[in-house]
Structure formats: C-alpha cells, structure tokens
Design a protein around this motif. Structure first.
Motif, PDB file in Angstrom:
ATOM      1  N   PRO A   1      -6.960  -2.191   3.889  1.00  0.00           N
ATOM      2  CA  PRO A   1      -6.082  -2.974   3.008  1.00  0.00           C
ATOM      3  C   PRO A   1      -5.545  -2.180   1.817  1.00  0.00           C
ATOM      4  CG  PRO A   1      -8.128  -4.164   3.468  1.00  0.00           C
ATOM      5  CD  PRO A   1      -8.265  -2.808   4.072  1.00  0.00           C
ATOM      6  N   ALA A   2      -6.224  -1.121   1.403  1.00  0.00           N
ATOM      7  CA  ALA A   2      -5.774  -0.315   0.267  1.00  0.00           C
ATOM      8  C   ALA A   2      -4.497   0.467   0.577  1.00  0.00           C
ATOM      9  CB  ALA A   2      -6.869   0.668  -0.152  1.00  0.00           C
ATOM     10  N   ILE A   3      -4.201   0.664   1.851  1.00  0.00           N
ATOM     11  CA  ILE A   3      -3.007   1.422   2.235  1.00  0.00           C
ATOM     12  C   ILE A   3      -1.812   0.486   2.252  1.00  0.00           C
ATOM     13  CG2 ILE A   3      -1.921   2.817   4.047  1.00  0.00           C
ATOM     14  CD1 ILE A   3      -4.322   4.172   2.667  1.00  0.00           C
ATOM     15  N   GLU A   4      -0.854   0.775   1.395  1.00  0.00           N
ATOM     16  CA  GLU A   4       0.365  -0.034   1.301  1.00  0.00           C
ATOM     17  C   GLU A   4       1.400   0.562   2.237  1.00  0.00           C
ATOM     18  OE1 GLU A   4       1.578  -0.809  -2.723  1.00  0.00           O
ATOM     19  OE2 GLU A   4      -0.503  -0.798  -3.403  1.00  0.00           O
ATOM     20  N   GLN A   5       1.656  -0.121   3.331  1.00  0.00           N
ATOM     21  CA  GLN A   5       2.521   0.445   4.352  1.00  0.00           C
ATOM     22  C   GLN A   5       4.005   0.395   4.013  1.00  0.00           C
ATOM     23  OE1 GLN A   5       1.475   0.212   8.415  1.00  0.00           O
ATOM     24  NE2 GLN A   5      -0.372  -0.969   7.956  1.00  0.00           N
ATOM     25  N   SER A   6       4.376  -0.379   3.026  1.00  0.00           N
ATOM     26  CA  SER A   6       5.801  -0.471   2.713  1.00  0.00           C
ATOM     27  C   SER A   6       6.082  -0.242   1.228  1.00  0.00           C
ATOM     28  CB  SER A   6       6.331  -1.842   3.136  1.00  0.00           C
ATOM     29  OG  SER A   6       5.627  -2.860   2.443  1.00  0.00           O
ATOM     30  N   SER A   7       5.288   0.599   0.580  1.00  0.00           N
ATOM     31  CA  SER A   7       5.465   0.835  -0.847  1.00  0.00           C
ATOM     32  C   SER A   7       6.463   1.961  -1.115  1.00  0.00           C
ATOM     33  CB  SER A   7       4.122   1.206  -1.496  1.00  0.00           C
ATOM     34  OG  SER A   7       4.334   1.634  -2.823  1.00  0.00           O
ATOM     35  N   ASP A   8       7.553   1.615  -1.779  1.00  0.00           N
ATOM     36  CA  ASP A   8       8.526   2.627  -2.167  1.00  0.00           C
ATOM     37  C   ASP A   8       7.989   3.516  -3.291  1.00  0.00           C
ATOM     38  OD1 ASP A   8      10.414   1.859  -0.304  1.00  0.00           O
ATOM     39  OD2 ASP A   8      11.394   0.444  -1.661  1.00  0.00           O
ATOM     40  N   ALA A   9       7.107   2.970  -4.132  1.00  0.00           N
ATOM     41  CA  ALA A   9       6.577   3.747  -5.253  1.00  0.00           C
ATOM     42  C   ALA A   9       5.838   4.987  -4.768  1.00  0.00           C
ATOM     43  CB  ALA A   9       5.649   2.881  -6.104  1.00  0.00           C
ATOM     44  N   TYR A  10       4.995   4.841  -3.748  1.00  0.00           N
ATOM     45  CA  TYR A  10       4.254   6.000  -3.237  1.00  0.00           C
ATOM     46  C   TYR A  10       5.173   6.971  -2.510  1.00  0.00           C
ATOM     47  CZ  TYR A  10       0.013   3.607  -4.569  1.00  0.00           C
ATOM     48  OH  TYR A  10      -0.965   2.996  -5.293  1.00  0.00           O
ATOM     49  N   ARG A  11       6.175   6.453  -1.806  1.00  0.00           N
ATOM     50  CA  ARG A  11       7.141   7.343  -1.151  1.00  0.00           C
ATOM     51  C   ARG A  11       7.906   8.154  -2.190  1.00  0.00           C
ATOM     52  NH1 ARG A  11       7.328   3.792   3.255  1.00  0.00           N
ATOM     53  NH2 ARG A  11       8.562   2.229   2.209  1.00  0.00           N
ATOM     54  N   LEU A  12       8.307   7.496  -3.272  1.00  0.00           N
ATOM     55  CA  LEU A  12       9.019   8.204  -4.340  1.00  0.00           C
ATOM     56  C   LEU A  12       8.139   9.272  -4.982  1.00  0.00           C
ATOM     57  CD1 LEU A  12      10.999   5.383  -6.173  1.00  0.00           C
ATOM     58  CD2 LEU A  12      11.915   7.551  -5.391  1.00  0.00           C
ATOM     59  N   LEU A  13       6.896   8.918  -5.297  1.00  0.00           N
ATOM     60  CA  LEU A  13       5.972   9.882  -5.889  1.00  0.00           C
ATOM     61  C   LEU A  13       5.757  11.056  -4.948  1.00  0.00           C
ATOM     62  CD1 LEU A  13       4.035  10.810  -8.105  1.00  0.00           C
ATOM     63  CD2 LEU A  13       2.280   9.334  -7.077  1.00  0.00           C
ATOM     64  N   TYR A  14       5.531  10.768  -3.672  1.00  0.00           N
ATOM     65  CA  TYR A  14       5.343  11.838  -2.700  1.00  0.00           C
ATOM     66  C   TYR A  14       6.583  12.728  -2.634  1.00  0.00           C
ATOM     67  CZ  TYR A  14       4.417  14.401   1.549  1.00  0.00           C
ATOM     68  OH  TYR A  14       4.225  15.414   2.450  1.00  0.00           O
ATOM     69  N   GLY A  15       7.757  12.107  -2.618  1.00  0.00           N
ATOM     70  CA  GLY A  15       9.006  12.874  -2.575  1.00  0.00           C
ATOM     71  C   GLY A  15       9.150  13.810  -3.763  1.00  0.00           C
ATOM     72  N   GLN A  16       8.774  13.326  -4.945  1.00  0.00           N
ATOM     73  CA  GLN A  16       8.842  14.182  -6.132  1.00  0.00           C
ATOM     74  C   GLN A  16       7.838  15.321  -6.053  1.00  0.00           C
ATOM     75  OE1 GLN A  16       8.314  11.280  -9.228  1.00  0.00           O
ATOM     76  NE2 GLN A  16      10.516  11.046  -9.511  1.00  0.00           N
TER      77      GLN A  16
END
Length: 193
Positions: A30-45
């Motif tokens: 449950p801790a894994i957010e499969q549709s979080s844009d925030a983590y994708r953005l952080l990872y991208g940066q």
C-alpha cells in the motif's frame, strides 16, 4: 449468501487478463503510489544529467515518511526498467520491512557482520504490473551504523555494481546515520516535515 455466478474469488472459470492485473495490483504494498505524479517529477529531476542515480540516499527524521519517499522512488526507477534495490539503515524502527511487507531479518546487519551474503538477505517485492524491486531490510545491528561505516560503504559499492539504482532509506533515529549514508552514497535527498 452465496449464489451461483457471484463475482467473488474462487468459482470456476478463468479471470482473464483484467483479473490477473487486478490480482497483481493487490500484491503491491500500500505504501507504493502507483499513480503519483509527485514521485515521477522528483525522479525526473534526480535522473537528469546532473545526478548519477546509481546510488542515492533518502534521509529524514521520520522513519515512515523517509521510507515512503525512498520506496516510491525505487518503484519509479524499476518502472523505467532499471534493476533496483531498496536498502534500509534504520535498525530500530525497521520501516522498510514494515512498509514493504518483508521479514525484518536477515538484513543489512547480517551482511555487515558477515553472517550472510547480501543475496541471502534480499526479498523481491512487486511494485507495479510486471515490475519488482529487490529489498534489503535493516536486520538487527548490535552497534551503530557509524561503527560499521567502512563495511557499509564497501557493501554499497558492491551492490551498486549489481544494480542500476540503489535507494538507501536512511531515517535518523541514531545520530550520525545521515553522515554515514552520505559518506557512502554521495547523493542525499533530505525529507523534512
């Protein structure tokens, strides 16, 4: 009240591809957010040309906030096709084991004490359809991470040759944890609330 043709689990017949996908989704912690844009953005940066994302530490003062960020960044890395390891350095709270649903022992402590090779302490956890990360929980360390800083640095170096991404969850119940993680890793993201 069971009747024929109910939509529950069991029953005859095949669930088909949609049912299999839903089943895999239920296996993701449950801790894994499969549709979080925030983590994708952080990872991208973090994944731009300025950083080497082979090894990165996520440090913070709250164990479960820290591991939430670390686990989600590891999941994003895995979704991009990178073999990824999530490693825990919090030997008290053991948040990675708790949040990822893996046994707390054996773990990093056992590897550092040379009771076990790291391959024997790693569990694989599904983080999205067809993608998983390896998880190395903390285990139970008799001393502090500072006392085994050199061994920890060597193990992280070894692991970084095996994985394209190693994400270290370094919550700070013990003074000096961030310093050891930063000294062994180089790149640190600090989580504050």
């Amino acid at each position: 009240m069971g009747g024929a043709g109910g939509g529950g689990q069991g029953g005859g017949g095949s669930e088909g591809p949609d049912g299999l996908r839903r089943g895999e989704d239920r296996e993701v912690p449950p801790a894994i957010e499969q549709s979080s844009d925030a983590y994708r953005l952080l990872y991208g940066q973090l994944a731009d040309a300025t950083f080497d994302l082979t090894v990165i530490a996520i440090a913070g003062d709250h164990p479960f906030v820290t591991v939430s960020v670390a686990a989600n960044l590891a999941a994003i890395a895995a979704r991009t096709g990178r073999p990824t390891l999530l490693l825990d350095t919090d030997f008290r709270a053991q948040p990675v084991a708790t949040m990822m649903g893996v046994p707390a022992v054996p773990g990093v402590a056992d590897v550092l004490a040379q009771r076990l090779g790291w391959a024997g302490a790693i569990s694989s956890v599904l983080v999205s359809r067809g993608r998983s990360i390896d998880v190395l929980p903390s285990g139970v360390l008799a001393g502090t991470l500072q006392a085994v800083a050199e061994e920890f640095g060597s193990e992280v170096g070894r692991l970084s040759r095996r994985y394209e991404s190693v994400v270290v969850s370094a919550s700070t119940p013990e003074q000096g944890t961030i310093a050891v993680a930063a000294g062994s890793v180089g790149e640190v993201v600090v989580c504050v609330r």
